[in-house]
Each structure stands twice: as structure tokens, then as C-alpha cells.
Write a protein that holds these residues in place. Structure first.
Motif, PDB file in Angstrom:
ATOM      1  N   VAL A 196       0.842  -1.205   0.000  1.00  0.00           N
ATOM      2  CA  VAL A 196       0.000   0.000   0.000  1.00  0.00           C
ATOM      3  C   VAL A 196       0.870   1.245   0.000  1.00  0.00           C
ATOM      4  O   VAL A 196       0.665   2.180  -0.792  1.00  0.00           O
ATOM      5  N   PHE A 197       1.856   1.286   0.903  1.00  0.00           N
ATOM      6  CA  PHE A 197       2.742   2.442   0.978  1.00  0.00           C
ATOM      7  C   PHE A 197       3.490   2.652  -0.351  1.00  0.00           C
ATOM      8  O   PHE A 197       3.622   3.782  -0.829  1.00  0.00           O
ATOM      9  N   GLU A 198       3.987   1.553  -0.914  1.00  0.00           N
ATOM     10  CA  GLU A 198       4.749   1.647  -2.165  1.00  0.00           C
ATOM     11  C   GLU A 198       3.865   2.177  -3.287  1.00  0.00           C
ATOM     12  O   GLU A 198       4.295   3.031  -4.084  1.00  0.00           O
ATOM     13  N   ALA A 199       2.635   1.676  -3.369  1.00  0.00           N
ATOM     14  CA  ALA A 199       1.723   2.126  -4.424  1.00  0.00           C
ATOM     15  C   ALA A 199       1.416   3.615  -4.277  1.00  0.00           C
ATOM     16  O   ALA A 199       1.386   4.359  -5.270  1.00  0.00           O
ATOM     17  N   VAL A 200       1.193   4.075  -3.043  1.00  0.00           N
ATOM     18  CA  VAL A 200       0.885   5.490  -2.812  1.00  0.00           C
ATOM     19  C   VAL A 200       2.070   6.370  -3.193  1.00  0.00           C
ATOM     20  O   VAL A 200       1.918   7.387  -3.887  1.00  0.00           O
ATOM     21  N   LEU A 201       3.254   5.998  -2.743  1.00  0.00           N
ATOM     22  CA  LEU A 201       4.436   6.811  -3.036  1.00  0.00           C
ATOM     23  C   LEU A 201       4.716   6.866  -4.538  1.00  0.00           C
ATOM     24  O   LEU A 201       5.105   7.914  -5.063  1.00  0.00           O
ATOM     25  N   ARG A 202       4.524   5.757  -5.235  1.00  0.00           N
ATOM     26  CA  ARG A 202       4.749   5.763  -6.688  1.00  0.00           C
ATOM     27  C   ARG A 202       3.680   6.565  -7.406  1.00  0.00           C
ATOM     28  O   ARG A 202       3.972   7.287  -8.370  1.00  0.00           O
ATOM     29  N   ALA A 203       2.437   6.439  -6.957  1.00  0.00           N
ATOM     30  CA  ALA A 203       1.343   7.173  -7.605  1.00  0.00           C
ATOM     31  C   ALA A 203       1.480   8.680  -7.394  1.00  0.00           C
ATOM     32  O   ALA A 203       1.051   9.467  -8.242  1.00  0.00           O
ATOM     33  N   ARG A 302     -10.806  16.675  -0.829  1.00  0.00           N
ATOM     34  CA  ARG A 302      -9.748  17.634  -0.498  1.00  0.00           C
ATOM     35  C   ARG A 302      -8.456  17.353  -1.265  1.00  0.00           C
ATOM     36  O   ARG A 302      -7.434  17.995  -1.019  1.00  0.00           O
ATOM     37  N   GLY A 303      -8.485  16.391  -2.198  1.00  0.00           N
ATOM     38  CA  GLY A 303      -7.314  16.102  -3.003  1.00  0.00           C
ATOM     39  C   GLY A 303      -6.312  15.192  -2.340  1.00  0.00           C
ATOM     40  O   GLY A 303      -5.143  15.150  -2.733  1.00  0.00           O
ATOM     41  N   ARG A 304      -6.752  14.430  -1.330  1.00  0.00           N
ATOM     42  CA  ARG A 304      -5.848  13.545  -0.590  1.00  0.00           C
ATOM     43  C   ARG A 304      -6.351  12.106  -0.617  1.00  0.00           C
ATOM     44  O   ARG A 304      -6.278  11.385   0.365  1.00  0.00           O
ATOM     45  N   GLY A 305      -6.897  11.725  -1.766  1.00  0.00           N
ATOM     46  CA  GLY A 305      -7.503  10.409  -1.873  1.00  0.00           C
ATOM     47  C   GLY A 305      -6.534   9.268  -1.648  1.00  0.00           C
ATOM     48  O   GLY A 305      -6.891   8.244  -1.049  1.00  0.00           O
ATOM     49  N   LEU A 306      -5.279   9.413  -2.104  1.00  0.00           N
ATOM     50  CA  LEU A 306      -4.298   8.341  -1.935  1.00  0.00           C
ATOM     51  C   LEU A 306      -4.000   8.101  -0.462  1.00  0.00           C
ATOM     52  O   LEU A 306      -4.012   6.953   0.018  1.00  0.00           O
ATOM     53  N   LEU A 307      -3.748   9.174   0.282  1.00  0.00           N
ATOM     54  CA  LEU A 307      -3.428   9.021   1.702  1.00  0.00           C
ATOM     55  C   LEU A 307      -4.655   8.601   2.504  1.00  0.00           C
ATOM     56  O   LEU A 307      -4.550   7.831   3.460  1.00  0.00           O
ATOM     57  N   ALA A 308      -5.831   9.105   2.134  1.00  0.00           N
ATOM     58  CA  ALA A 308      -7.061   8.690   2.811  1.00  0.00           C
ATOM     59  C   ALA A 308      -7.317   7.204   2.589  1.00  0.00           C
ATOM     60  O   ALA A 308      -7.714   6.482   3.515  1.00  0.00           O
ATOM     61  N   SER A 309      -7.061   6.733   1.369  1.00  0.00           N
ATOM     62  CA  SER A 309      -7.233   5.306   1.071  1.00  0.00           C
ATOM     63  C   SER A 309      -6.207   4.468   1.813  1.00  0.00           C
ATOM     64  O   SER A 309      -6.512   3.367   2.295  1.00  0.00           O
ATOM     65  N   ALA A 310      -4.971   4.981   1.927  1.00  0.00           N
ATOM     66  CA  ALA A 310      -3.944   4.264   2.677  1.00  0.00           C
ATOM     67  C   ALA A 310      -4.346   4.138   4.147  1.00  0.00           C
ATOM     68  O   ALA A 310      -4.169   3.083   4.769  1.00  0.00           O
ATOM     69  N   GLY A 311      -4.903   5.223   4.717  1.00  0.00           N
ATOM     70  CA  GLY A 311      -5.374   5.162   6.101  1.00  0.00           C
ATOM     71  C   GLY A 311      -6.501   4.168   6.277  1.00  0.00           C
ATOM     72  O   GLY A 311      -6.540   3.415   7.258  1.00  0.00           O
ATOM     73  N   LEU A 312      -7.424   4.152   5.311  1.00  0.00           N
ATOM     74  CA  LEU A 312      -8.542   3.217   5.378  1.00  0.00           C
ATOM     75  C   LEU A 312      -8.042   1.773   5.320  1.00  0.00           C
ATOM     76  O   LEU A 312      -8.459   0.920   6.120  1.00  0.00           O
ATOM     77  N   LEU A 313      -7.129   1.492   4.397  1.00  0.00           N
ATOM     78  CA  LEU A 313      -6.601   0.132   4.278  1.00  0.00           C
ATOM     79  C   LEU A 313      -5.788  -0.257   5.507  1.00  0.00           C
ATOM     80  O   LEU A 313      -5.823  -1.417   5.938  1.00  0.00           O
ATOM     81  N   TRP A 314      -5.061   0.690   6.086  1.00  0.00           N
ATOM     82  CA  TRP A 314      -4.307   0.425   7.303  1.00  0.00           C
ATOM     83  C   TRP A 314      -5.253  -0.033   8.414  1.00  0.00           C
ATOM     84  O   TRP A 314      -5.029  -1.028   9.096  1.00  0.00           O
ATOM     85  N   GLY A 315      -6.346   0.698   8.579  1.00  0.00           N
ATOM     86  CA  GLY A 315      -7.302   0.334   9.616  1.00  0.00           C
ATOM     87  C   GLY A 315      -7.988  -0.994   9.343  1.00  0.00           C
ATOM     88  O   GLY A 315      -8.207  -1.791  10.259  1.00  0.00           O
ATOM     89  N   VAL A 316      -8.336  -1.246   8.083  1.00  0.00           N
ATOM     90  CA  VAL A 316      -8.993  -2.505   7.722  1.00  0.00           C
ATOM     91  C   VAL A 316      -8.064  -3.689   7.995  1.00  0.00           C
ATOM     92  O   VAL A 316      -8.488  -4.726   8.524  1.00  0.00           O
ATOM     93  N   LEU A 317      -6.791  -3.547   7.637  1.00  0.00           N
ATOM     94  CA  LEU A 317      -5.831  -4.616   7.920  1.00  0.00           C
ATOM     95  C   LEU A 317      -5.701  -4.850   9.418  1.00  0.00           C
ATOM     96  O   LEU A 317      -5.571  -5.990   9.874  1.00  0.00           O
ATOM     97  N   GLY A 318      -5.757  -3.771  10.198  1.00  0.00           N
ATOM     98  CA  GLY A 318      -5.669  -3.903  11.649  1.00  0.00           C
ATOM     99  C   GLY A 318      -6.863  -4.614  12.256  1.00  0.00           C
ATOM    100  O   GLY A 318      -6.733  -5.342  13.245  1.00  0.00           O
ATOM    101  N   ALA A 319      -8.031  -4.412  11.662  1.00  0.00           N
ATOM    102  CA  ALA A 319      -9.245  -5.027  12.192  1.00  0.00           C
ATOM    103  C   ALA A 319      -9.479  -6.436  11.680  1.00  0.00           C
ATOM    104  O   ALA A 319     -10.187  -7.226  12.313  1.00  0.00           O
ATOM    105  N   SER A 320      -8.864  -6.779  10.547  1.00  0.00           N
ATOM    106  CA  SER A 320      -9.205  -8.020   9.858  1.00  0.00           C
ATOM    107  C   SER A 320      -9.023  -9.299  10.680  1.00  0.00           C
ATOM    108  O   SER A 320      -9.880 -10.189  10.602  1.00  0.00           O
ATOM    109  N   PRO A 321      -7.950  -9.462  11.494  1.00  0.00           N
ATOM    110  CA  PRO A 321      -7.830 -10.725  12.235  1.00  0.00           C
ATOM    111  C   PRO A 321      -9.003 -10.986  13.165  1.00  0.00           C
ATOM    112  O   PRO A 321      -9.550 -12.097  13.204  1.00  0.00           O
TER     113      PRO A 321
END
Length: 401
Positions: A196-203, A302-321
Motif C-alpha cells: 500500500v505504501f509503495e503504491a501510494v508513493l509511486r502514484a 480535499r485532493g488527498r484520496g491516496l493518503l485517505a485510502s492508505a489510512g482506510l486500508l491500514w485500519g482494515v488490515l488492523g481489524a481483519s484478524p
């Protein structure tokens, strides 16, 4: 003119350092009452598992334990003195220290992912006083603060290793990731986070389409390093699944009540409005879902869709187990599980409400700062309330013992 600019820069730097000092001292003040809490609820059972067991034996699985966590067993064993007594005071201090370390790590991660200095400071402030972290930090037994510190160290070293000379940093990052897996298996889903981090930084430097097209040649395009964490996580889970352990707690499945429990971790300010509301649990699930979608959409607007999506995925991964592996009867008393959502939730809130860099829409920017201020103040108030409640409860518990 040069002198004025220099003074202005120093003043800004000084204000930033002052904000850091106040934030760290504020977090320490909020959690200081926990130093007197002693052991709570099933803490004695968690620590009692390592009593009278040799260090080598702690590495083996326990058939009467629902998890395989040799790192946790070794860590807990460290706090028993030669006289057989558990050093609870030191445990509470370390819980707070792990949390403060996570605050520092999250700031460094936020900066490397593209947050401005003050936006990153706001994110770590929201994370530092995240009210649903109280159980994870104030109790002695939860491993979440230490596990998240290991994870954050892993991601920070990985981001630092993206330079060509960062081979050894990458290996150190992998080693810490493995330690995190051995402490708590819930680290495994985070193996996808470097991707996720790599995709955001490259995008951020090219486009999302270019990132997707680079997957045609993953090795040549440099995807091997971020993929390595996912490979290790999958291998660990395959081994963990066949380890002998107590049945009846963990199970694969999905319960909408568990989903509602974790959704509130993203949109926790909405929960403050519940009061004496007569809405059903299903209705609150719908409210939380809509609020989360709205929070993400605000970040995109607000033009921060990549970082907002990264935050969402971070939280989802944390909750998934826990989302797919624990029943609601266990989750409903386990507020500590929301600790892994806190970094992602903080990122999403900042993406949604932090002022625009171009200075346009001054009214919207001002309202956004007010919203962030209200969330910060409400979090502090709720944390103080939690600590006061536990302070009274633990006093009665100690009298009973």
C-alpha cells in the motif's frame, strides 16, 4: 530582511518543538493514573501462564492456550523477579512508553508518506489521545502497543530502505517484522501494508495507472521487497494454523456485530452523539458505514484520496484478524483491539479536515480546523473519563483482593 526571515524560521521551529513537548507530556499525564491500576480482569491468567516454565519451554505451543505467541510469553517472563513476584509497575510504565514510541514512529511515517509537518503533528496528536486505545495502554497484559511499535519500526525501516543503499535496512525491517509475528499473529495481515505504501508513493510521483502497469514486470519494477513481507506473513499463518492450541475462541467467520464494533473505531466521534438514542444495532451499523464512506470521500474531495485510502486500508488490515477470527462474545469486551485502527483513523481525519495547501475555501478550512479541535478535545475528555472510571474500579478490586 534576512535577519527577520531567520527569526521567523526559528520561531516556527520553536513553536513546533513546544507543541511536541506539550503533546508528549499531555499523553503522559493522561495515562499516569494507569501506573496505579495493578492487574485488571484476566491479567493474572495471562501472566500466570509463564510461571514456573523454563525459557526454552516458552517457545513451544501450549494446547491449553488459544494462540501461539512465543514472543509474548518471553516478554511476560521478563517481568518476574527472582522472588517470583510480578513487576506490574514496570509493565504499566512500558505500556505508556510503547505508546509514546508509536507517536514518534507515526510522525516519521506520516512525513515520509507526504504529510506536511503540522498535518503530521495533528495526525499523531489524534492518535496519541485516541480514546479507544485506553484499554490497550492502561491494562498491563495487552500486547497491542508493543506490537504496533514493532510494526511501525518495520514500516519506517522499509521506507528508509527504498534508497538504493538501503539493503541492510530492508533486512533489519524483515527481522523486526518476524519478531512482531511471533509476539502476536495479528501482525500477519499487515504484511500487505508495504504494498500500500509503495503504491501510494509511486502514484504521487506518476499516476495510479502507471503503478498498475508496473505489475507486468514485478521483479524488474522493484516490487519484490514490499512483496517479501506478504510472503513471510502467508508462510507464518500456514504454520500457525496447524500449531496445537485451545479451540473455541478463534474461528473463521464474519459477524455483522463485530463489523459494527470495528467500524466505530474509524468514526468514533459519531459514537459520542449516541446518548440515549433508541436506534438498533443494525441501524448503527448503517450509520457507521455511511460515516466512514463520507470520511473517505471528504479526503478524496480535499485532493488527498491516496493518503485517505492508505489510512482506510491500514485500519482494515488492523481489524481483519478479529473481524474474521473472533466471535462477538469475545470482541465486545476487547476495546484494545481497536488500537490497530487508530493510525489509519488519524490519517483519514487529517485528510478530510486539514486545510488545503493552496489556501482556497478559507471558511471550509477554518471549519475543518474546528472539527479537528473538537475531536481532539472530545478524545481527551473521554480518556479522562475512562481513567477516572478505572481508577475507582481498580481501587475496589485491590480492596477485594
Amino acid at each position: 530582511m534576512v535577519k527577520v526571515k531567520t527569526l521567523s524560521f526559528r520561531g516556527s521551529q520553536g513553536l513546533f518543538v513546544l507543541a511536541w513537548v506539550l503533546l508528549l507530556w499531555g499523553i503522559l499525564w493522561l495515562y499516569a493514573p494507569a501506573l496505579k491500576f495493578g492487574l485488571i480482569w484476566d491479567d493474572p491468567e495471562w501472566f500466570g501462564r509463564v510461571v514456573g516454565i523454563g525459557w526454552g519451554e516458552l517457545l513451544r505451543p501450549f494446547p491449553d492456550y488459544q494462540f501461539y505467541r512465543p514472543g509474548t510469553m518471553l516478554y511476560n517472563r521478563l517481568f518476574f523477579g527472582a522472588d517470583g513476584l510480578l513487576h506490574v509497575y514496570a509493565l504499566h510504565w512500558l505500556q505508556i512508553a510503547w505508546h509514546l514510541l508509536n507517536v514518534a514512529f507515526l510522525f516519521a511515517l506520516s512525513r515520509r508518506m507526504g504529510f506536511s509537518r503540522w498535518a503530521a503533528m495533528t495526525a499523531v496528536a489524534l492518535f496519541g489521545v485516541y480514546p479507544l486505545s485506553q484499554q490497550a495502554i492502561s491494562w498491563a497484559a495487552p500486547q497491542q502497543p508493543m506490537v504496533l511499535a514493532l510494526q511501525n519500526a518495520t514500516w519506517l525501516l522499509y521506507l528508509m530502505s527504498r534508497r538504493r543503499s538501503g539493503y541492510w535496512l530492508w533486512l533489519a525491517s524483515l527481522a523486526i517484522f518476524i519478531v512482531g509475528l511471533l509476539v502476536q499473529e495479528s501482525t500477519a495481515p499487515f504484511g500487505a501494508l508495504p504494498l500500500v505504501f509503495e503504491a501510494v508513493l509511486r502514484a504521487q510521483k506518476s499516476s495510479l495507472l502507471a503503478v498498475l502497469s508496473s505489475w507486468r514486470h514485478p521483479i524488474r519494477s522493484g516490487w519484490l521487497r514490499p512483496l517479501s513481507y506478504l510472503f513471510i506473513a502467508i508462510l507464518f499463518l500456514a504454520l500457525w494454523w496447524f500449531v496445537p492450541r485451545e479451540a473455541g475462541i478463534t474461528r473463521p467467520g464474519l459477524d455483522w456485530r463485530v463489523s459494527a464494533f470495528f467500524l466505530q473505531g474509524f468514526v468514533y466521534p459519531i459514537v459520542w452523539l449516541r446518548g440515549s438514542s433508541q436506534l438498533t444495532a443494525v441501524a448503527w451499523l448503517a450509520v457507521f458505514s455511511c460515516a466512514l464512506i463520507g470520511l473517505w470521500a471528504a479526503g478524496v474531495w480535499r485532493g488527498r484520496g491516496l493518503l485517505a485510502s492508505a489510512g482506510l486500508l491500514w485500519g482494515v488490515l488492523g481489524a481483519s484478524p478479529a473481524l474474521i477470527g473472533l466471535p462477538f462474545s469475545y470482541v465486545q469486551y476487547s476495546q484494545r483491539l481497536l488500537y490497530f485502527i487508530a493510525p489509519g483513523a488519524a490519517w483519514m481525519l487529517v485528510c478530510a479536515f486539514w486545510p488545503s495547501d493552496n489556501g482556497r475555501r478559507p471558511v471550509v478550512n477554518a471549519l475543518g480546523l474546528v472539527v479537528l479541535g473538537v475531536i481532539f478535545g472530545g478524545s481527551v475528555w473521554q480518556l479522562v473519563s475512562f481513567q477516572a472510571m478505572y481508577q475507582a474500579g481498580t481501587a475496589h478490586l485491590q480492596e477485594l483482593v
